[in-house]
Design a protein around this motif. Structure first.
Motif, PDB file in Angstrom:
ATOM      1  N   SER A  40       0.807  -1.214   0.000  1.00 37.14           N
ATOM      2  CA  SER A  40       0.000   0.000   0.000  1.00 37.14           C
ATOM      3  C   SER A  40       0.840   1.264   0.000  1.00 37.14           C
ATOM      4  O   SER A  40       0.366   2.326  -0.365  1.00 37.14           O
ATOM      5  N   SER A  42       3.431   2.121  -1.886  1.00 39.16           N
ATOM      6  CA  SER A  42       3.721   2.637  -3.222  1.00 39.16           C
ATOM      7  C   SER A  42       2.529   3.350  -3.834  1.00 39.16           C
ATOM      8  O   SER A  42       2.666   4.064  -4.827  1.00 39.16           O
ATOM      9  N   GLU A  43       1.350   3.149  -3.245  1.00 40.85           N
ATOM     10  CA  GLU A  43       0.149   3.796  -3.745  1.00 40.85           C
ATOM     11  C   GLU A  43      -0.081   5.156  -3.086  1.00 40.85           C
ATOM     12  O   GLU A  43      -0.976   5.894  -3.495  1.00 40.85           O
TER      13      GLU A  43
END
Length: 232
Positions: A40, A42-43
């Motif tokens: 999550s 990298s988002e």
């Protein structure tokens, strides 16, 4: 910034980073690796906004006359490094000492602010952290303060997390509280947004710290640590 009188996702990773503690650089790489392991992260898009720039120097150090804008960009770059190393996507509104207004003609300040807003909107920001330095007519006033939009519950929660981290950094200084502020940069996104006034350039002791590259790293890490704790 300007003259004022007092102006779920990453649970394990957040806990690891918060536990890194006092020593900047020691174990930081390990913490970054732990955060990177969460898909999550990298988002998450973190926008870091270094206040002022170019002809807009912001406030000046009481003794050294150091430009606020120069300190802001130095801390912002350190802050970017911590987030990037931890696996976050980072967008900086201002990457150099220059402003974002184009020609320094009439209305440059509003053009500068609108450009920052444009960058924030186009980035799809999940969090916005605007870095500033404070100034107060009362020279004894010290320490960092996080500001949030009074209409944003998530902004207040983020500001509280960062404020707690700043207060822990400034041992021996009376703890400050996160404050509501009616500022343009706090209204550029529906995502949590804060203005972090890292200290007072009107205070001799704060000025010495804020103009030190070592303390700039410590301030950046405190902001980073507080921001990551928000996700826990």
């Amino acid at each position: 910034m300007k003259f004022i009188v007092f102006k779920k996702g990453i649970l394990i990773a957040a806990a690891v980073i918060i536990g890194v503690g006092a020593a900047i650089g020691i174990c930081c790489g390990a913490a970054a690796s732990a955060v990177s392991s969460s898909s999550s992260v990298s988002e998450k898009v973190i926008v870091i906004d270094a206040g002022h720039g170019g002809v807009d120097a912001g406030v000046l150090g009481i003794n050294t006359k150091t430009r606020e804008s120069d300190i802001n960009i130095a801390i912002a770059k350190q802050l970017k490094g911590y987030f990037v190393n931890a696996g976050f996507a980072v967008v900086m509104t201002r990457k150099t000492n220059a402003g974002l207004y184009g020609a320094p003609t009439k209305g440059f300040k509003m053009r500068d602010m609108k450009k920052r807003k444009q960058i924030i909107e186009e980035s799809g920001a999940d969090m916005v952290i605007s870095v500033h330095q404070n100034f107060c007519p009362i020279p004894s006033k010290r320490g960092g303060t996080a500001f949030f939009d009074k209409a944003s519950e998530s902004g207040k929660a983020l500001a509280d997390c960062i404020q707690k981290s700043l207060n822990a950094l400034n041992e021996g200084i009376k703890p400050n509280e996160a404050l509501a502020g009616d500022y343009y940069m706090l209204k550029c996104t529906q995502s949590p947004s804060v203005i972090v006034e890292c200290g007072f350039l009107s205070n001799t002791e704060d000025e010495k710290l804020l103009t030190s590259s070592e303390h700039q790293k410590e301030i950046a890490y405190a902001i980073f640590k507080g921001a990551v704790s928000f996700y826990s």
